[in-house]
Design a protein around this motif. Structure first.
Motif, mmCIF file in Angstrom:
data_model
loop_
_atom_site.group_PDB
_atom_site.id
_atom_site.type_symbol
_atom_site.label_atom_id
_atom_site.label_comp_id
_atom_site.label_asym_id
_atom_site.label_seq_id
_atom_site.Cartn_x
_atom_site.Cartn_y
_atom_site.Cartn_z
ATOM 1 N N LYS A 144 0.833 -1.205 0.000
ATOM 2 C CA LYS A 144 0.000 0.000 0.000
ATOM 3 C C LYS A 144 0.867 1.255 0.000
ATOM 4 O O LYS A 144 0.450 2.312 -0.494
ATOM 5 C CB LYS A 144 -0.907 0.012 1.234
ATOM 6 C CG LYS A 144 -1.851 -1.172 1.346
ATOM 7 C CD LYS A 144 -3.011 -1.045 0.399
ATOM 8 C CE LYS A 144 -4.038 -2.133 0.654
ATOM 9 N NZ LYS A 144 -5.207 -2.028 -0.263
ATOM 10 N N ARG A 184 -5.021 -9.101 -4.538
ATOM 11 C CA ARG A 184 -5.532 -7.784 -4.146
ATOM 12 C C ARG A 184 -4.449 -6.707 -4.221
ATOM 13 O O ARG A 184 -4.747 -5.538 -4.438
ATOM 14 C CB ARG A 184 -6.106 -7.853 -2.734
ATOM 15 C CG ARG A 184 -7.380 -8.677 -2.620
ATOM 16 C CD ARG A 184 -8.011 -8.515 -1.253
ATOM 17 N NE ARG A 184 -8.422 -7.139 -1.011
ATOM 18 C CZ ARG A 184 -8.952 -6.714 0.131
ATOM 19 N NH1 ARG A 184 -9.133 -7.566 1.122
ATOM 20 N NH2 ARG A 184 -9.301 -5.450 0.274
ATOM 21 N N ARG A 224 -4.419 -4.530 -7.210
ATOM 22 C CA ARG A 224 -5.562 -3.613 -7.327
ATOM 23 C C ARG A 224 -6.314 -3.813 -8.642
ATOM 24 O O ARG A 224 -6.554 -2.868 -9.398
ATOM 25 C CB ARG A 224 -5.099 -2.154 -7.193
ATOM 26 C CG ARG A 224 -4.418 -1.866 -5.869
ATOM 27 C CD ARG A 224 -3.970 -0.398 -5.796
ATOM 28 N NE ARG A 224 -3.341 -0.100 -4.510
ATOM 29 C CZ ARG A 224 -2.045 -0.248 -4.276
ATOM 30 N NH1 ARG A 224 -1.255 -0.697 -5.227
ATOM 31 N NH2 ARG A 224 -1.548 0.037 -3.091
ATOM 32 N N GLN A 263 -9.069 -3.804 -10.898
ATOM 33 C CA GLN A 263 -10.347 -3.112 -10.858
ATOM 34 C C GLN A 263 -11.464 -3.892 -11.545
ATOM 35 O O GLN A 263 -12.640 -3.651 -11.294
ATOM 36 C CB GLN A 263 -10.220 -1.733 -11.512
ATOM 37 C CG GLN A 263 -9.239 -0.807 -10.804
ATOM 38 C CD GLN A 263 -9.138 0.542 -11.488
ATOM 39 O OE1 GLN A 263 -9.745 0.771 -12.526
ATOM 40 N NE2 GLN A 263 -8.353 1.435 -10.910
#
Length: 668
Positions: A38, A422, A425, A427
């Motif tokens: 992150k 995950r 990311r 989408q």
């Protein structure tokens, strides 16, 4: 999982406290590595290496310590099948993660201003698509921001229909037909190329309408003489069966978006872009170098891109929405399409072995081989669905392990795969939806893969139907049958399990195995039920799809000297929905509307809603459209549409008039 040995108790937990502590530490490390991603994407490599290490340990444990060696031949065969499915999953997830580590972002390239623009042949391929659909596509091609004298638009009609010829004559575009239809789409395209001489050609399916800036965003890359083709994503402005039949609509992405927008981008970094048969521009010299469009498979598009790359040409992927089309309407048509793709991949791999083909680099071979392996997902998912049922119904042991060992080895591995996915990311894909997509198609795709791989019986090429309408919902029993059988077996397994527990014949070990397999079967049952619901085809009442838009338009009504300012809500080539201040208009009243790119459009009010303390909402049907007005409406549609899942549009009348980036100056 399926096992048949040590009991799971507090004493067992105490005995394995060291192993459980290690498992907890591994989970904490995974959480920390995921959290680091992150902060910066470079930490993904740490997470990925950790997950690969977990997978390696887990696979070794599965192969050498969990096979039911003494439970009989059938248990052994099923155990090997389950390990093979897990190996396949580990391979797929590792390859996906490795090739997604670095983002592919090619710089935007514009054709050099000191070099004259080339002529481009626009080839629209058709067989039996409706004429109104062809009209929309051809007009969109004529709307391209490119010098008209350098555009040569051709409708390549393999149906040789007089009405298609008349349409081309009306629009002033070239019409090409052939007397015989050998090699289906590939033969049609080769025949069309023989009639054209442009240095470049753009390729579109009949339902794919290009945006005005399609060539502006693609032709510049060919200033590099080594570029063989430029591919853009397939994006759809109508819902697919998962969105429509399950009534999720635009709350979930199109099922193809994950591949078209994300996987393609990862492949492009290694010059392994998959040509998808449409929305692409080719250098004619590159196609001639491979002897034209290859034949002998039902997926000539895959082979075309592969052979061009093997010749040393570069493929470019422009991840922008430059053309939009119609998604498959029905679940049965979607399955037919995917069966064709599955069989086509196998045919290509048999005719051109990517592991031995000259000219390919190692990473290209790996990506194309992985593409073939992907189509085993039907077999893999069927194994995952059937394994818990074999235990619940038959008591068949397929995996010999204790709950503690599963907790220590399987849980960190599974958690790592989830967190790794995950961390990128994605989408356009969620893990649960992947489960539903794969389970819904698994029975059909498993049969298609095994049949083509083992038998290889020729199958005819079928065009995927588009723009169907239906007034009533209809349930496709023949499509739902495999899922009905699987759901019945699942319920039977639950009933037998309940009876075994009630009869008191379950020891602690057996009870634990039952619980694990029951939970597994519930997870599978969610996707099985979704597969059944997909077979309930919802009514398709609209003959044309509406495109959401946010633009200011002017409404002129009889008896009013001043035009009424309205907000456009959605638009199609046959009508429009507007929101206006309260106006005294009734059903059947006639008006004129000024749109961006189309003024004075005549329309009739077909429906009006009056909201309390709000503006009126009106639906209007166009009554007469001149050729220029129709072209303007199509320009609005293509310019505003960014696909069904992510509709975007200019905010008002002025911003809707986006300045056209023309290349006329360079053409002079």
């Amino acid at each position: 999982m399926l096992y048949g040995t040590a009991a799971f108790s507090l004493q067992a937990i105490f005995r394995h406290r060291y192993e459980l502590s290690v498992s907890c530490l591994l989970l904490l490390w995974l959480a920390a590595a995921f959290g680091a991603t992150k902060l910066h994407t470079r930490f993904r490599i740490i997470l990925l290496v950790t997950v690969m290490a977990y997978q390696a340990v887990y696979i070794v444990w599965r192969i050498f310590f969990t096979l039911p060696l003494h439970a009989g031949l059938l248990s052994m065969v099923c155990g090997l099948a389950l390990i093979s499915a897990e190996l396949l999953g580990a391979w797929q997830s590792t390859v996906l993660s490795l090739f997604s580590l670095k983002k592919y972002q090619p710089p935007r390239v514009i054709w050099p201003r000191d070099v004259p623009l080339p002529r481009v042949d626009i080839l629209v391929l058709t067989y039996n698509e409706p004429i109104n659909l062809l009209r929309k596509t051809l007009v969109a091609c004529k709307n391209m921001d490119y010098p008209e004298k350098l555009l040569h638009i051709c409708l390549c009609d393999d149906g040789a229909r007089p009405e298609a010829w008349a349409l081309c004559d009306e629009l002033g575009v070239c019409y090409i037909a052939r007397k015989e239809r050998s090699f289906a789409k590939a033969g049609n395209l080769n025949h069309a190329l023989a009639q054209n001489t442009g240095a470049f050609f753009a390729l579109f399916d009949a339902d794919m309408i290009p945006k005005p800036n399609f060539l502006k965003e693609t032709i510049g890359y060919f200033s590099d003489p080594n570029v063989g083709f430029v591919q853009t994503p397939q994006v759809f402005y109508s819902p697919d069966p998962f969105q429509f039949n399950l009534k999720f609509y635009d709350r979930i992405p199109n099922e193809q978006d994950f591949f078209m927008r994300e996987i393609q981008e990862s492949r492009a970094r290694y010059n392994a872009v998959l040509h998808v048969g449409t929305n692409a521009v080719f250098r004619r010299k590159a196609v001639d170098a491979i002897g034209g469009i290859p034949t002998g498979t039902i997926t000539e598009d895959i082979a075309t891109g592969l052979l061009i790359q093997a010749k040393g040409y570069t493929s470019v992927f422009v991840n922008k929405i430059l053309a939009v089309g119609l998604a498959v309407d029905r679940f049965s048509d979607l399955i037919q399409q995917r069966e064709r793709w599955c069989r086509g991949h196998i045919q290509v791999s048999k005719k051109w072995n990517v592991l031995k083909m000259p000219g390919l680099r190692f990473r290209q071979r790996l990506i194309y081989f992985n593409e073939l392996i992907y189509w085993l997902f039907g077999v893999q998912k069927m194994i995952y669905i059937l394994c818990p049922l074999l235990y619940l119904i038959c008591g068949l042991t397929i995996l010999n392990a204790t709950p503690c060992s599963l907790l220590m080895l399987w849980l960190p591995t599974f958690a790592g795969l989830v967190l790794s996915f995950r961390s990128f990311r994605h989408q356009n894909r969620k893990i649960m939806w992947s489960h539903i997509y794969e389970a819904a198609m698994a029975p059909y795709l498993a049969a298609a893969f095994l049949t083509e791989w083992l038998i290889g019986k020729p199958v005819p090429f079928h065009v995927t139907p588009k723009e169907r309408t239906a007034k009533r919902a209809a349930f496709s029993w023949h499509m739902a049958l495999p899922h009905i059988v699987l759901s019945a077996l699942t319920v039977l397994g639950w009933a037998i399990t309940f009876w075994r527990i009630q009869s008191g014949g379950c020891s602690g070990t057996v009870l634990q195995a039952i619980v694990i397999n029951a939970v597994w079967s519930v997870y599978n049952m969610i996707a099985i039920v979704a597969g059944i619901l997909l077979c309930l085809e919802q009514p398709h009442l609209r003959a044309t799809e509406r495109i959401p838009g946010r633009a200011a338009v002017l409404l002129r009504a009889a008896g009013r000297t001043e035009p009424i300012s309205c907000s456009l809500l959605d638009l199609s080539e046959t009508g429009v929905r507007l929101e206006c201040d309260t106006v005294n208009l009734q059903k059947s009243d006639r008006v004129q509307i000024d749109f961006p790119y189309a003024t004075g459009v005549r329309a009739t009010v077909v429906r009006r809603k009056v909201w309390e303390n709000r503006s009126d909402e009106m639906a209007l049907r166009f009554t007469e459209l001149s050729e220029k007005q129709y072209a303007g409406i199509i320009r609005c549609l293509t310019q505003w549409s960014n696909g069904y899942f992510h509709p975007e549009a200019p905010s008002d009348l002025e911003t809707s008039r986006v300045p056209s980036y023309t290349l006329q100056r360079n053409a002079e």
